[in-house]
Write a protein that holds these residues in place. Structure first.
Motif, mmCIF file in Angstrom:
data_model
loop_
_atom_site.group_PDB
_atom_site.id
_atom_site.type_symbol
_atom_site.label_atom_id
_atom_site.label_comp_id
_atom_site.label_asym_id
_atom_site.label_seq_id
_atom_site.Cartn_x
_atom_site.Cartn_y
_atom_site.Cartn_z
ATOM 1 N N VAL A 1 0.827 -1.198 0.000
ATOM 2 C CA VAL A 1 0.000 0.000 0.000
ATOM 3 C C VAL A 1 0.869 1.259 0.000
ATOM 4 N N VAL A 2 1.975 1.216 0.771
ATOM 5 C CA VAL A 2 2.883 2.362 0.784
ATOM 6 C C VAL A 2 3.462 2.578 -0.619
ATOM 7 N N LEU A 3 3.836 1.481 -1.269
ATOM 8 C CA LEU A 3 4.372 1.573 -2.620
ATOM 9 C C LEU A 3 3.352 2.204 -3.566
ATOM 10 N N LEU A 4 2.120 1.755 -3.446
ATOM 11 C CA LEU A 4 1.048 2.312 -4.276
ATOM 12 C C LEU A 4 0.898 3.807 -4.005
ATOM 13 N N GLY A 5 0.918 4.163 -2.725
ATOM 14 C CA GLY A 5 0.786 5.565 -2.350
ATOM 15 C C GLY A 5 1.901 6.414 -2.927
ATOM 16 N N VAL A 6 3.132 5.935 -2.789
ATOM 17 C CA VAL A 6 4.284 6.696 -3.291
ATOM 18 C C VAL A 6 4.180 6.846 -4.809
ATOM 19 N N THR A 7 3.724 5.772 -5.483
ATOM 20 C CA THR A 7 3.560 5.842 -6.933
ATOM 21 C C THR A 7 2.540 6.907 -7.318
ATOM 22 N N MET A 8 1.422 6.916 -6.608
ATOM 23 C CA MET A 8 0.374 7.896 -6.918
ATOM 24 C C MET A 8 0.862 9.317 -6.679
ATOM 25 N N VAL A 9 1.568 9.506 -5.574
ATOM 26 C CA VAL A 9 2.096 10.838 -5.263
ATOM 27 C C VAL A 9 3.096 11.264 -6.336
ATOM 28 N N ALA A 10 4.000 10.339 -6.709
ATOM 29 C CA ALA A 10 5.032 10.674 -7.695
ATOM 30 C C ALA A 10 4.394 11.031 -9.029
ATOM 31 N N LEU A 11 3.382 10.270 -9.411
ATOM 32 C CA LEU A 11 2.711 10.509 -10.685
ATOM 33 C C LEU A 11 2.029 11.881 -10.700
ATOM 34 N N SER A 12 1.247 12.177 -9.659
ATOM 35 C CA SER A 12 0.554 13.476 -9.661
ATOM 36 C C SER A 12 1.536 14.625 -9.559
ATOM 37 N N THR A 13 2.550 14.467 -8.695
ATOM 38 C CA THR A 13 3.510 15.556 -8.534
ATOM 39 C C THR A 13 4.323 15.750 -9.808
#
Lengths: 322, 322
Positions: free
Chosen positions: B223-235
């Motif tokens: 879940v943390v990996l998914l979160g970091v991916t989503m943050v990286a993508l939007s940012t």
């Protein structure tokens, strides 16, 4: 040893000039071919006594480069990153000419090592005058928006001053005559049309009035975004403008400074491409009548009397063709 | 609680009003009346107003949702893309792309920015894991420090490769140049937002800490990996398209939590909405106070955000012992 000797020598030449005594030169052990004469010129910091035909010149003000080249002066130090990538290749590749860095990060050691007799400073390097004074006398004859008669007149004053320093009064006069002729032609060709002055940087079209508003000084063209609170001192002049605002203003003409082309080593999105891609402009007069003038790719870093002469010539020919 | 209902209803109305204002305020003459009668106005509405408003909405979603996710992952209320260094890494990625592959299409730049944002967030989390004192102030300080180091490297590289002004133009996070054809990549953020809604509950559990989350049967690392991916993508995407948008991810989730408590799933619509409203308001201020010129929304937000940040820190100190 060289470093120690040169500044003293420069002071010596100055003193000699004041006293008009050749013995003064001999006393400071100057070589015989060093010029003994000096001339008083009007600088941005007041009148100044400058040696005539100094042998070693550090040229920092980029508006002077083309004129120095025309006078046959080869500087001993230059801010090489500010050189246009075309037209000054000999200077750029000459290792004898030291790199003075940029105005953001000047290499004062390199300038000192070049042991100049005279530094042509000011403009982008105006903030460093005090530090440069410790190396050699600094003349600041750069054109300026603050000067009473404006930037374009300042170009003439600068050229006259450089002509006096390098004993090239005739050449200076013909440069000034060329500028006057181009201004005259542009003034005749234009008749109160409205214009948007654009600065294309990082692929964005912004108001370039702060930078090239000077072009309008001798002309009757009307900047569509000129207003009392938007003079060149306002910090908002270049902060951003929406394409739709430009479309609403619907100027007859657009004059474009292509900042990207002048500076970026990598990403060059030529201004033409950026403007052509701008859907919001399709119905404007300047697009439908194709009344867009692109200044020379290197205008942003040349900005000297030759650059302005070219700019006025292209304005004249564009308006005459319209 | 009736007061909460009032607050929420009011904010819905205000945000809708702001969206309407964003569609009808600008440099081009568009009103409800001429939108349907004047084809030029209707066209400009589609070329300029709708894309700009959508870009603002998506960028606000990107930053506020990223803020929520990062705050839950780090269990710290002061973490968001600009205080954790994620944005600065995205900027470095963009610059590296400009240097090594200047002709890269926007898509490739976004891939680079996203990859760097991902790596940067991972570095931040890794450093955090090794920091013994994890008080509410230390964690964002670590992030701000990392961000500052990366920002300094970026500035140095930009200076070396003569891209300083291009970087400055891009960093200032303006929406003034956003028209049709420039904002489309931000639709990716809309997808990220949908995913965030779907997996919101898992992030809420992550926010309880690794041990508790693992105990209730959650694959914490995944879940943390998914979160970091989503943050990286939007940012990454929003950084390339509109630049840095500071503080939004910090202010908005905190304000919502203050009113509603900490359930991410039920908070998320409010976080999204308040974030959109705040960015729209800042952009509207920026486009009206110096009209026809504009101040970038991020500048307005930066001034506002700094003030709110201080208030939050002081409030936090009173309620939680740091």
């Amino acid at each position: 040893m060289f470093d120690l000797k040169r500044p003293r020598l420069a002071v010596g030449v100055l003193a000699a000039g004041l006293a008009l005594a050749l013995t003064g030169c001999a006393a400071s052990a100057a070589p015989a071919e060093e010029s003994a004469a000096s001339v008083t010129i009007e600088t941005n910091n007041g009148p100044m006594e400058v040696p005539v035909e100094p042998l070693r010149v550090a040229a920092l003000d980029n508006t002077s480069f083309a004129t120095l080249e025309a006078f046959g002066v080869e500087p001993v130090a230059l801010p090489k990153p500010l050189l246009p990538r075309e037209g000054f290749n000999e200077w750029a590749s000459d290792d004898e000419i030291l790199d003075a860095g940029t105005h953001r990060e000047p290499d004062l050691e390199a300038i000192s090592e070049a042991a100049p007799d005279l530094i042509i400073g000011g403009y982008r390097f105006a903030d460093f005058t005090d530090e440069l004074e410790k190396i050699a006398p600094v003349v600041d004859v750069s054109p300026s928006d603050e000067s009473e008669d404006g930037f374009v007149e300042g170009l003439k004053t600068q050229t006259t001053a450089l002509g006096a320093i390098f004993n090239k009064a005739d050449e200076a006069e013909s440069l000034i005559a060329g500028l006057d002729e181009a201004i005259e032609a542009a003034a005749t060709a234009t008749d109160g049309e409205s214009v948007f002055l654009a600065n294309v940087s990082a692929g964005k079209i912004d108001n370039g009035a702060g930078r090239i508003g000077r072009l309008l000084e001798p002309l009757t063209l009307k900047d569509v975004f000129a207003s009392e609170d938007l003079d060149s001192d306002s910090v908002h002049v270049d902060s951003g403008i929406a394409p739709e605002t430009i479309a609403q203003a619907n100027p007859d003409w657009m004059i474009v400074l292509d900042r990207d082309a002048a500076t970026a080593d990598g990403e060059v999105t030529p201004a033409k491409q950026v403007v052509a891609a701008q859907e919001a402009f399709t119905k404007t007069t300047f697009v439908t009548k194709d009344q867009i003038i692109y200044l020379d790719s290197y205008f942003y870093v040349t900005e000297g009397i030759q650059a302005y002469t070219d700019a006025f010539e292209s304005i004249a020919s564009a308006f005459n063709a319209a | 609680m009736p007061s909460r209902t009032i607050i929420q209803t009011t904010s819905v109305v205000v945000v809708i009003a702001l969206v309407a204002a964003s569609l009808f305020v600008g440099g081009y003459n568009i009103s409800l009346g001429n939108l349907f009668t004047d084809p030029a106005a209707a066209e400009m509405f589609l070329i300029s107003r709708v894309p700009r408003t959508l870009a603002l909405i998506f960028a606000a979603l990107a930053m506020s949702i990223s803020g929520v996710i990062m705050q839950l992952i780090t269990q710290n209320r002061f973490v968001e893309p600009t205080t954790a260094g994620t944005s600065q890494w995205a900027g470095l990625g963009l610059l590296v792309m400009l240097i090594v592959f200047p002709e890269a299409p926007p898509m490739l730049r976004m891939v680079a920015a996203t990859a760097f944002a991902f790596a940067g967030t991972a570095v931040f989390l890794a450093v955090l894991r090794r920091v013994a004192v994890r008080s509410s102030i230390i964690v964002p300080l670590v992030g701000i420090m990392l961000g500052a180091v990366v920002g300094a490297i970026t500035t140095y590289l930009a200076g070396t490769f003569n891209l300083l002004q291009a970087m400055a133009a891009w960093r200032s996070g303006g929406f003034s140049g956003i028209v049709r054809g420039f904002y489309e990549p931000l639709w990716i953020v809309a997808i990220v937002a949908v995913v965030a809604f779907i997996v919101a509950n898992r992030f809420t559990v992550v926010g309880l800490g690794r041990d508790l989350a693992t105990n209730v049967g959650l694959n914490y690392d995944k879940v943390v990996l998914l979160g970091v991916t989503m943050v990286a993508l939007s940012t990454g995407v929003s950084t390339v398209v509109v630049g840095f948008i500071p503080f939004l991810g910090l202010i908005v989730p905190n304000i919502v939590s203050m009113v509603r408590g900490d359930d991410m799933r039920s908070n998320l619509p409010w976080v999204a909405m308040i974030g959109v409203g705040l960015l729209l308001a800042c952009d509207l201020i920026g486009r009206t106070i110096v009209a026809p010129m504009e101040i970038p929304a991020s500048v307005v937000l930066g001034a506002l955000g700094a003030a709110v940040f201080i208030v939050l820190v002081l409030k936090q100190r009173r309620t939680v012992s740091a």
